[in-house]
Structure formats: C-alpha cells, structure tokens
Scaffold this motif. Structure first.
Motif, mmCIF file in Angstrom:
data_model
loop_
_atom_site.group_PDB
_atom_site.id
_atom_site.type_symbol
_atom_site.label_atom_id
_atom_site.label_comp_id
_atom_site.label_asym_id
_atom_site.label_seq_id
_atom_site.Cartn_x
_atom_site.Cartn_y
_atom_site.Cartn_z
ATOM 1 N N UNK A 34 11.466 40.601 -29.283
ATOM 2 C CA UNK A 34 11.148 39.566 -28.295
ATOM 3 C C UNK A 34 10.908 40.163 -26.910
ATOM 4 N N UNK A 35 11.634 41.227 -26.633
ATOM 5 C CA UNK A 35 11.467 41.851 -25.310
ATOM 6 C C UNK A 35 10.365 42.903 -25.294
ATOM 7 N N UNK A 36 9.764 43.142 -26.437
ATOM 8 C CA UNK A 36 8.708 44.171 -26.569
ATOM 9 C C UNK A 36 9.236 45.551 -26.195
ATOM 10 N N UNK A 37 10.484 45.787 -26.467
ATOM 11 C CA UNK A 37 11.053 47.090 -26.112
ATOM 12 C C UNK A 37 11.438 47.838 -27.376
ATOM 13 N N UNK A 57 15.014 50.614 -11.318
ATOM 14 C CA UNK A 57 14.261 49.370 -11.291
ATOM 15 C C UNK A 57 13.991 48.843 -12.715
ATOM 16 N N UNK A 58 13.773 49.791 -13.655
ATOM 17 C CA UNK A 58 13.550 49.378 -15.042
ATOM 18 C C UNK A 58 14.838 48.844 -15.657
ATOM 19 N N UNK A 60 17.351 47.395 -14.226
ATOM 20 C CA UNK A 60 17.588 46.044 -13.720
ATOM 21 C C UNK A 60 16.648 45.047 -14.379
ATOM 22 N N UNK A 61 15.403 45.440 -14.502
ATOM 23 C CA UNK A 61 14.419 44.551 -15.114
ATOM 24 C C UNK A 61 14.788 44.223 -16.553
ATOM 25 N N UNK A 62 15.151 45.261 -17.320
ATOM 26 C CA UNK A 62 15.503 45.034 -18.728
ATOM 27 C C UNK A 62 16.738 44.160 -18.832
ATOM 28 N N UNK A 64 17.837 41.971 -16.719
ATOM 29 C CA UNK A 64 17.482 40.592 -16.360
ATOM 30 C C UNK A 64 16.785 39.894 -17.519
ATOM 31 N N UNK A 65 15.827 40.607 -18.109
ATOM 32 C CA UNK A 65 15.080 39.999 -19.206
ATOM 33 C C UNK A 65 15.996 39.691 -20.386
ATOM 34 N N UNK A 68 18.077 36.737 -19.615
ATOM 35 C CA UNK A 68 17.275 35.523 -19.675
ATOM 36 C C UNK A 68 17.052 35.095 -21.130
ATOM 37 N N UNK A 78 23.597 41.530 -13.559
ATOM 38 C CA UNK A 78 23.217 42.569 -12.592
ATOM 39 C C UNK A 78 24.423 42.943 -11.731
ATOM 40 N N UNK B 152 9.031 49.318 -5.242
ATOM 41 C CA UNK B 152 9.764 48.772 -6.381
ATOM 42 C C UNK B 152 10.715 49.809 -6.961
ATOM 43 N N UNK B 309 3.908 39.187 -20.717
ATOM 44 C CA UNK B 309 4.496 39.783 -21.913
ATOM 45 C C UNK B 309 3.787 39.274 -23.165
ATOM 46 N N UNK B 313 1.702 42.016 -24.741
ATOM 47 C CA UNK B 313 2.621 42.602 -25.707
ATOM 48 C C UNK B 313 3.410 43.770 -25.125
ATOM 49 N N UNK B 315 6.495 45.191 -22.406
ATOM 50 C CA UNK B 315 7.619 44.714 -21.613
ATOM 51 C C UNK B 315 7.183 44.520 -20.163
ATOM 52 N N UNK B 317 8.667 43.541 -16.297
ATOM 53 C CA UNK B 317 9.835 43.248 -15.469
ATOM 54 C C UNK B 317 9.394 42.927 -14.050
ATOM 55 N N UNK B 318 10.220 42.132 -13.400
ATOM 56 C CA UNK B 318 9.913 41.741 -12.019
ATOM 57 C C UNK B 318 10.769 42.601 -11.101
ATOM 58 N N UNK B 320 12.891 43.942 -7.931
ATOM 59 C CA UNK B 320 13.847 43.284 -7.033
ATOM 60 C C UNK B 320 13.137 42.994 -5.715
#
Lengths: 343, 348
Positions: A34-37, A57-58, A60-62, A64-65, A68, A78, B152, B309, B313, B315, B317-318, B320
C-alpha cells in the motif's frame, strides 16, 4: 483508534506502529504494497533501525505515511521518533553560521559615532587653522581700522606679531592737512633710521612703506581722500619718521613699546611695463612686498639689503636698486627672475 | 567599494520570490519574512505617473478585489516570473528594508533568488535586475527545485537520484537531482492560482455564481482535496448570482472541488510521469526505491500525496513545513556558499 494507549509511553515509534499493524491484522507485505515501499524498509521502520533509510526527511515521510495508513495521528508517531536518542543521520552537515555584523550592533554603532566625532573634530581643527592663516595673510596686507581719529590726521597703525610694520597715515577731514602733509619729501621717509620712544641702538625692526604712485596698493584700504592721493607722492609715512621730523604735531599711535619702526637704508624702485608678480624679502626675512603689480605702477620700497627678489615677469619690470639701474635679464629663466640684491 | 563597505552591515538573504508568497531567509537568523506577493498602489493626483505604494504584503492582500478606483492591488508576479518589473522592484525593496529593520546604513545584502527552472533568460535577467534595483549588492540565482530539495533535507550531494515535486503558486517544478546537480527538470505553469481559477470556473458553470479569488482560495484551503476521501466536507460560500445579480449563499462539498481540480491536477501528474519517463534508469530505480518528495504550498492540498502515489506507483512523502522549503534551501546554500562554491547555482 488513537496512539495514546497506556503502554505506548515507553515504546518506540516502530514498536507502536507494529502493534497497531498487528491489531489491524495486516502483514508487512500488505503495508509495503500500500505504501509502495520495499518490505525491508517497513521492517527497518518497525525495528527502529533507521540506518537503512537515506535521509531524515524520508524517515519522517515514511513514518507519517505509515501512521496515516494505520489511521493514527502521525504527529504523535513523529514525536516518538524525535524523542529517541538516535540522532538522525545528517546528510548535509550543519554549518556554523559565521555571525554577520549588522549596523544595529552596539560596537558598530559606537565605532561609527566615534569616527563621525573624530571627523568632525578634524574638520573643526582644519577650519580654525585655515581661519588663522587667513588672519595672518590679512595682517601682512596690513589693513586695519583707524585707531585714532584726529582732526588733522588719521593714523593707521598695524599691531602685528610679525615684525613688519606698515603705517598708513591718511589725511582725513581736511584736504588742507592732507596737502600740508604731502610736501614731506620722500627722502625723509627713507632717511636715516630714527629711533623714537625706544633706546635700542640698532633698528631691529624695520618699517617698510610701499607706495605706488597715484594709487594705494597692497590693501583694500577704504576711500583714500583724493586730495591726498593727488597731492602727495608720499601719503604713507612711517610714524617714527613723522615724530622725529616734527613737521606736524601729528599724534601717532605707537603699537608696542618695542616699536622701532625704522625704514631700512636701501631702496628699491620698480616700474612696471607689464603685469608682474613681485615678491621681495629683506635681510630679516620680512616680506617687503608680495603682490601682483599692475602695468604702469611704480613701486618704491625701503628696507635692509640684501633683498631676495622674485619677479614673475622680469621683462616687464625696470628695477633700480639704491638709485642704480639693475638688469634682471642675466638671472631670468623663462621670464622668472630670482636673485639677491645688495649682497 | 562603497557597496562592499555597506555590505558589511547587511545580512545575506535568500529570497523565494513566489507568485503567491515571498519568503525571506536571513543568513544566521532563519525565515524572517513570509508575506503575500501583493502590492497596493495608490494613484496620486491626475498625472499618470504619480503613484505611490499604499501597502505591501498581507495588508495589500486583504485589499485584493476590494479596492476603490484610486487604489490598485497588484500581484506583480505571474507564473513564477515577473509580470510587473517596477512593482516587483518596489516590493523587494520594501521587504529587504523590512527584514533589516532600523539599520544605520542602507542595506546592501548579497541576495540569492530562486527562479523557476522553466524560466527564460529574459525572465531570469528581469529577476536579477529587480533584485539589484531593490538594493542588493550581488545577486545569485538558484533553480527552485534545487532549493526545494535542499530545504526538504534531501541528500542532494549523494550519487543517488532524488525526485522533488514543488507545487507553487504559479508553477509546478519537478526535478531529479543527483550529485548537487539537476539531471532532469521540468516546469509547468500550473499551481495554486490555477486551482483557484478552476474552482471559480466550476462554481460559475455549475452554480451560475461568481466568486472572487480570495473566496476560491479559502474554499481550496478548507475543503480542497486531490483524491476521493471517505469523509465529505462542506463549506458555505457567498457569491454573486449571475442570473439574478444578487449575492447568494450556497454550499459546496469536497467532491465537487475534487471534480473542479481535476484538470490542473492532471497537468501536474502528467508532468511527473513525463519526468519519470525521461529519467535515466539508474536514477529512476533510486527514485522508485525512495520515493518523491512534495514541497510548496500545493503539497498542503489534502491527499495530493495519495493521488501521486496512486498515479505513479511510487512512494510519495510530504516534506516537513513544505511552504518554506525553497527559502530554507536557499538559505542553507547561503550558509555553505563559501565552502561549496557556486556549482549549484543556476546559470543565467
């Protein structure tokens, strides 16, 4: 579902996420899909092993995703991640800012005021000095207010700290007195040194009279009576000579006790056929004459030889020294003559 | 010589001169200014040229669409580039003075300005000139996606591909970065403004009602979304009914806004897909492994990461604090400028 369950306080972000995933009956593969990881990244996240993931930054992004996806507040995850001791891998090193000076800094301000103050001070000093030198020039030119007003004669005297004394006696109210004054023979003015009011045997100070014919030179003396100018060839008389000769009872103002204004024994006569800058310095380093003389002027000077003479335009000057003609031609280069008279 | 001396008393600035907002990062201090790029001009007297600045920034933005005849609220930037040179210069001058507040000398800082990667030479020159005119001592230009990536916190200096998508007010920039350089970049003139326009058009078409830009922006912030969500949100708005000519209020929901935003969103997705197509395979695999990072105000649109996404397809990410990424990235570069030299900078 929220992430504020009692056991979570001690748990790391990864462990919380794993618990939540188990509760939802999701496998790592399903989440990764689902996360495409890569499933490895999900496992690393759950194990709090962040070395695998390239940058903060990655991570944190992962996180968060992932949060969610599991339906929990991502900020809490976080916060858990941040509270962990593990420092995020720094890719771009933190750079120390070299602190920049700003003009509102106190030392800079103080320094600026100091510079301004010093500049102001220097300006003031310069201004005052130029003022003094200006005054000195005027003194040499010897223009003074009339000091004593007498019915017969007004005596103009110059109190200066230089040794140059130029005394102008200008006939004032009556043309008659002016005329009366006038016949004073020029020889008298240039006569032997007469000492008045002082018993110094030697004339240490010399009075020099500059007298152009028909015109007052060397000063912007106001309003010389026409009678005096016309009638007299010597409207300018040294005070000492006047008192000595007793020709007229002219009150004379003595400017200092040591005034021994005695004209020098030597005379220079200059007749100008062209405009010429003239500068003459006598034995005692007094400036006898320094001005631009105009065409047609005749200048008679007295002083003590030797004189250092500088003529700006020697061709235009006829020079007599002690009534003997002197030809400046041999000492003239490109019109300018510099020589010493009466060596 | 004099400017060099005055430069001692000014701080280096990184300026994100955006269509919607201007952000200024001051070296050693961080973000010091975040104001809308709006200037209100007042016409004085009868002559054409007698104009003076009435307000700049947030105050001027409140005047947008609400001005009397003698005041004009202007957005001097359009599509990420300068549309009104003189006003931009005045605005920059105002901002530079504002961030230097109360200095003894006229500020004369070194300035780094971010430009869209799709901007032409003429547009870049215009930005440089206007920054110089605003009192900058020296102007560096930097491409926006690069600044966004640095801001970023992406590892731009690695020999790995990083993809950044910066959705700004006027433009959307997509770039693949590796080893401090841009491998591929593209810029489409779609951004927050186009979203607003799309909402205005949708409302006019479907409700026969005219709404202003400010209202459209408010709708976008409150209920805008990029991907169908389970929960439907609603907002009540007021606009002038075109048929009756009278202001009416009506209700919009998030699905309608999603429909309205389809066209600009498709444009962005297409740009991203194009970028992925043109990325060299090694870097493409890096991007597929790590994902792309969204920055800029557009990243705040609900579920835009989800849309990306699903569409790509990859990943997604947003970043901060996506709004300040570009300014922070430029600032970060300013801090390092003495060590790194200017290989990151854009050529004019």
């Amino acid at each position: 579902m929220t992430a504020t369950e009692p056991t979570e306080g001690q748990l790391k972000a990864g462990a919380v996420l794993r618990q939540l995933r188990d509760k939802k009956n999701l496998s790592v593969q399903e989440v990764a899909g689902q996360m495409r990881l890569d499933p490895k990244i999900i496992e690393a996240l759950e194990a709090d092993n962040y070395r695998v993931i390239p940058a903060d930054t990655y991570i944190r992004g992962y996180l968060r995703n992932y949060a969610k996806l599991l339906g929990v507040n991502s900020d809490e995850i976080i916060a858990l991640y941040q509270s962990e001791a593990l420092a995020p891998p720094e890719i771009i090193p933190d750079v120390k800012h070299s602190t920049q000076v700003s003009s509102s800094d106190k030392p800079v301000k103080a320094f600026t005021y100091l510079i301004t103050f010093i500049l102001g001070l220097l300006l003031l000093i310069w201004w005052r000095q130029s003022d003094f030198s200006l005054i000195n020039t005027f003194r040499v030119a010897a223009v003074q207010e009339p000091v004593v007003k007498q019915p017969a004669v007004e005596t103009i005297s110059t109190p200066t700290d230089t040794t140059t004394e130029i005394l102008d006696t200008i006939p004032a109210n009556s043309a008659a007195t002016g005329v009366e004054m006038a016949p004073l023979p020029p020889e008298l003015t240039s006569a032997a040194p007469v000492v008045s009011g002082t018993d110094s045997p030697l004339p240490t100070e010399v009075a020099v009279v500059a007298e152009p014919v028909g015109e007052v030179t060397a000063s912007d003396t106001p309003a010389v009576p026409a009678a005096a100018v016309m009638a007299s060839e010597t409207p300018v008389v040294p005070a000492a000579a006047v008192t000595a000769s007793e020709t007229t009872a002219v009150p004379v103002v003595q400017t200092g006790s040591d005034m021994s204004a005695v004209p020098g024994p030597d005379t220079i006569y200059l007749k100008l056929n062209a405009d010429c800058w003239i500068e003459i310095i006598d034995r005692f380093n007094n400036q006898v004459y320094q001005d631009l003389a105009r065409t047609g002027e005749e200048i008679r000077l007295t002083g003590t030889a030797p004189f250092q003479v500088e003529l700006g335009n020697a061709q235009g000057v006829i020079l007599e020294f002690n009534n003997k003609p002197f030809d400046p031609a041999p000492v003239t280069t490109r019109g300018i003559a510099r020589f010493t008279l009466g060596d | 010589m004099l400017s060099k001396f005055l430069g001692l008393f000014s701080n280096d600035l990184s300026i994100d001169l955006g269509t919607a907002n201007t952000l200024i990062y001051m070296r050693g201090k961080g973000i010091v200014l975040n104001e809308p790029s709006v200037v209100a001009i007042r016409k004085d007297g009868n002559t054409i040229n007698a104009k003076s600045i009435r307000a700049v920034g947030a105050e001027a933005k409140r005047m947008l669409g609400r001005t009397p005849g003698h005041i004009q609220a202007i957005r001097p930037l359009k599509d990420g580039v300068i549309a009104d040179f003189v006003i931009t210069e005045k605005m920059l001058q105002y901002f530079i003075h504002a961030v230097h507040g109360g200095t003894f000398f006229k500020p004369s800082p070194r300035v780094l300005v971010c430009v869209p990667c799709g901007s032409t030479q003429v547009e870049r020159r215009a930005i440089r000139e206007s920054a110089l005119g605003a009192g900058a001592r020296k102007v560096h230009l930097m491409e926006e996606p690069m600044a966004a990536a640095i801001g970023a916190g992406m590892p731009v200096s690695d020999a790995k591909g990083s993809m950044v998508l910066d959705i700004g007010g006027g433009t959307t920039e997509v770039a693949v970065i590796s080893l401090n350089g841009i491998v591929y970049s593209d810029s489409v003139r779609i951004g927050g403004d186009r979203f607003d326009e799309a909402i205005i058009n949708y409302v006019r078409r479907n409700y026969g009602t005219l709404i202003g830009e400010a209202t459209a922006e408010q709708i976008k912030h409150k209920i805008g979304c990029a991907y169908p969500a389970n929960e439907i949100r609603e907002i009540e708005v007021r606009g002038r009914n075109l048929a009756e000519g009278i202001p009416r209020s009506f209700t919009l929901n998030s699905n309608e806004i999603l429909e309205a935003l389809q066209e600009p969103l498709t444009g962005i997705v297409d740009a991203v897909k194009r970028a992925l197509e043109k990325t060299p395979p090694e870097l493409g695999s890096d991007v597929a492994e790590r994902g792309m990072v969204l920055t800029g105000g557009g990243a705040l649109l609900t579920d835009i990461d989800r849309l990306m996404m699903e569409e790509t397809g990859l990943p997604v990410i947003i970043a901060e604090d996506p709004l300040t990424c570009v300014a922070r990235g430029g600032g970060r570069y300013l801090e390092m400028i003495d060590d790194y030299g200017d290989d990151i900078l854009a050529v004019e």
